[in-house]
Design a protein around this motif. Sequence first.
Motif, PDB file in Angstrom:
ATOM      1  N   TYR A  25       6.714   3.767  -7.440  1.00 30.12           N
ATOM      2  CA  TYR A  25       6.794   3.782  -5.987  1.00 30.12           C
ATOM      3  C   TYR A  25       5.703   2.889  -5.417  1.00 30.12           C
ATOM      4  O   TYR A  25       4.541   2.980  -5.815  1.00 30.12           O
ATOM      5  CB  TYR A  25       6.684   5.208  -5.459  1.00 30.12           C
ATOM      6  CG  TYR A  25       7.870   6.050  -5.857  1.00 30.12           C
ATOM      7  CD1 TYR A  25       9.022   6.078  -5.071  1.00 30.12           C
ATOM      8  CD2 TYR A  25       7.856   6.781  -7.047  1.00 30.12           C
ATOM      9  CE1 TYR A  25      10.136   6.820  -5.459  1.00 30.12           C
ATOM     10  CE2 TYR A  25       8.959   7.516  -7.446  1.00 30.12           C
ATOM     11  CZ  TYR A  25      10.099   7.528  -6.641  1.00 30.12           C
ATOM     12  OH  TYR A  25      11.200   8.253  -7.028  1.00 30.12           O
ATOM     13  N   GLU A  29       7.111   3.417   0.199  1.00 26.34           N
ATOM     14  CA  GLU A  29       8.194   2.831   1.001  1.00 26.34           C
ATOM     15  C   GLU A  29       9.263   2.185   0.139  1.00 26.34           C
ATOM     16  O   GLU A  29      10.416   2.086   0.548  1.00 26.34           O
ATOM     17  CB  GLU A  29       7.630   1.787   1.972  1.00 26.34           C
ATOM     18  CG  GLU A  29       6.750   2.367   3.068  1.00 26.34           C
ATOM     19  CD  GLU A  29       6.329   1.312   4.070  1.00 26.34           C
ATOM     20  OE1 GLU A  29       6.738   0.141   3.909  1.00 26.34           O
ATOM     21  OE2 GLU A  29       5.588   1.652   5.007  1.00 26.34           O
ATOM     22  N   LEU A  30       8.875   1.741  -1.043  1.00 20.89           N
ATOM     23  CA  LEU A  30       9.784   1.049  -1.940  1.00 20.89           C
ATOM     24  C   LEU A  30       9.828   1.745  -3.291  1.00 20.89           C
ATOM     25  O   LEU A  30       8.807   2.241  -3.775  1.00 20.89           O
ATOM     26  CB  LEU A  30       9.347  -0.406  -2.139  1.00 20.89           C
ATOM     27  CG  LEU A  30       9.387  -1.312  -0.899  1.00 20.89           C
ATOM     28  CD1 LEU A  30       8.536  -2.546  -1.129  1.00 20.89           C
ATOM     29  CD2 LEU A  30      10.822  -1.708  -0.592  1.00 20.89           C
ATOM     30  N   ASN A 215       6.163  -7.454   1.760  1.00 16.19           N
ATOM     31  CA  ASN A 215       6.026  -7.546   3.216  1.00 16.19           C
ATOM     32  C   ASN A 215       5.430  -8.921   3.508  1.00 16.19           C
ATOM     33  O   ASN A 215       5.470  -9.805   2.650  1.00 16.19           O
ATOM     34  CB  ASN A 215       5.185  -6.399   3.803  1.00 16.19           C
ATOM     35  CG  ASN A 215       3.762  -6.376   3.267  1.00 16.19           C
ATOM     36  OD1 ASN A 215       3.220  -7.401   2.840  1.00 16.19           O
ATOM     37  ND2 ASN A 215       3.138  -5.213   3.294  1.00 16.19           N
ATOM     38  N   LYS A 255      14.313  -1.050  -4.011  1.00 21.93           N
ATOM     39  CA  LYS A 255      15.022  -0.512  -2.848  1.00 21.93           C
ATOM     40  C   LYS A 255      14.066   0.238  -1.937  1.00 21.93           C
ATOM     41  O   LYS A 255      13.116   0.878  -2.398  1.00 21.93           O
ATOM     42  CB  LYS A 255      16.157   0.425  -3.278  1.00 21.93           C
ATOM     43  CG  LYS A 255      17.375  -0.294  -3.829  1.00 21.93           C
ATOM     44  CD  LYS A 255      18.591   0.613  -3.826  1.00 21.93           C
ATOM     45  CE  LYS A 255      19.853  -0.145  -4.193  1.00 21.93           C
ATOM     46  NZ  LYS A 255      21.068   0.713  -4.075  1.00 21.93           N
ATOM     47  N   HIS A 256      14.337   0.173  -0.637  1.00 22.88           N
ATOM     48  CA  HIS A 256      13.565   0.941   0.334  1.00 22.88           C
ATOM     49  C   HIS A 256      13.903   2.424   0.182  1.00 22.88           C
ATOM     50  O   HIS A 256      15.064   2.794  -0.037  1.00 22.88           O
ATOM     51  CB  HIS A 256      13.873   0.481   1.756  1.00 22.88           C
ATOM     52  CG  HIS A 256      13.213  -0.815   2.111  1.00 22.88           C
ATOM     53  ND1 HIS A 256      11.916  -0.884   2.587  1.00 22.88           N
ATOM     54  CD2 HIS A 256      13.658  -2.094   2.022  1.00 22.88           C
ATOM     55  CE1 HIS A 256      11.604  -2.144   2.804  1.00 22.88           C
ATOM     56  NE2 HIS A 256      12.634  -2.908   2.468  1.00 22.88           N
ATOM     57  N   GLU A 258      13.999   4.759   2.411  1.00 25.43           N
ATOM     58  CA  GLU A 258      14.927   5.212   3.458  1.00 25.43           C
ATOM     59  C   GLU A 258      16.357   4.858   3.102  1.00 25.43           C
ATOM     60  O   GLU A 258      17.284   5.634   3.351  1.00 25.43           O
ATOM     61  CB  GLU A 258      14.541   4.598   4.803  1.00 25.43           C
ATOM     62  CG  GLU A 258      13.265   5.155   5.395  1.00 25.43           C
ATOM     63  CD  GLU A 258      13.321   6.674   5.555  1.00 25.43           C
ATOM     64  OE1 GLU A 258      14.369   7.184   5.998  1.00 25.43           O
ATOM     65  OE2 GLU A 258      12.325   7.342   5.233  1.00 25.43           O
ATOM     66  N   SER A 259      16.554   3.676   2.515  1.00 29.48           N
ATOM     67  CA  SER A 259      17.886   3.268   2.096  1.00 29.48           C
ATOM     68  C   SER A 259      18.415   4.188   1.008  1.00 29.48           C
ATOM     69  O   SER A 259      19.590   4.570   1.008  1.00 29.48           O
ATOM     70  CB  SER A 259      17.861   1.819   1.598  1.00 29.48           C
ATOM     71  OG  SER A 259      19.114   1.446   1.072  1.00 29.48           O
TER      72      SER A 259
END
Length: 273
Positions: A25, A29-30, A215, A255-256, A258-259
């Motif tokens: 992780y 976030e990712l 980012n 992958k994010h 949230e996705s």
Amino acid sequence: MLMKKILRGYRGGPDFNNIQKEHYYLDEELKLTVALPVCNPLKQPKTKIVNYPFTAANWFETNYSQIRHSKYIPIHESYWFYWPLMRTPMSDELGSLRLNITIGKLASPVTSAKELGHAILKEYNDYYNSSSIGKYFKGHNTELINEIEAHSARRATPFSDEEKQHHIESNLLNSGFPEISQFDECTFNNIEWIKYTEIRSNETKKKYVFATQLNEKYYLMANFTFDLNMSQNDKPWYKDANAAITPLMEGIMLKHIESLKEDSKLLNSSADS
């Protein structure tokens, strides 16, 4: 299996029928998923870092490692060795393919894969051609040029401009860091990557470097290094190691979070209906 080894002309290398998955992780976030052939020989288990809070204040500066120009946070390493069919007392491995996945940081923000590629190559070229000579080979090309200039000045007959340029180019090729001016753009698992190659003629190794944005200031790198034993770079194993890079990159997924949560909700919703 024996017949397969005989036809290939070597033993070892990545076995795509024996895949191991690992998860990391990044800043919560990712999610980085690495689905790759098991290491050959097997890697000894060690304590694994699960989350890398790379955007936290001063976290990168406190935890990075450095090799030559590269300051990085190590995340994952895999390796695959290649051996001759018949081992003898005078022979060792033919060579190896090594993958290191790391996090890097830019001096200035970028907004696209193309900008990322230009920024990484500029950092590489500026570092070795710096007028300031220091540790980790900083300004190494400049140092080599200065040595030629000093040698010419000591001679009873200094080098002509053409001779001096010849010696400079020869030294940079053999023991310097030749300028890298080109990179390619490619996509794996819906992620844009840039790719470039580092080759130094005085070393029996080659490195393919892939990088993608995390980012505006941080990026993920996948470094594939070929280490050769006895310059076995014209053999079948070397060609197969080159061909393995694309399927190995396809085993790296980012992958994010949230996705992933949205995908999970959709799967649960489908199951309920």
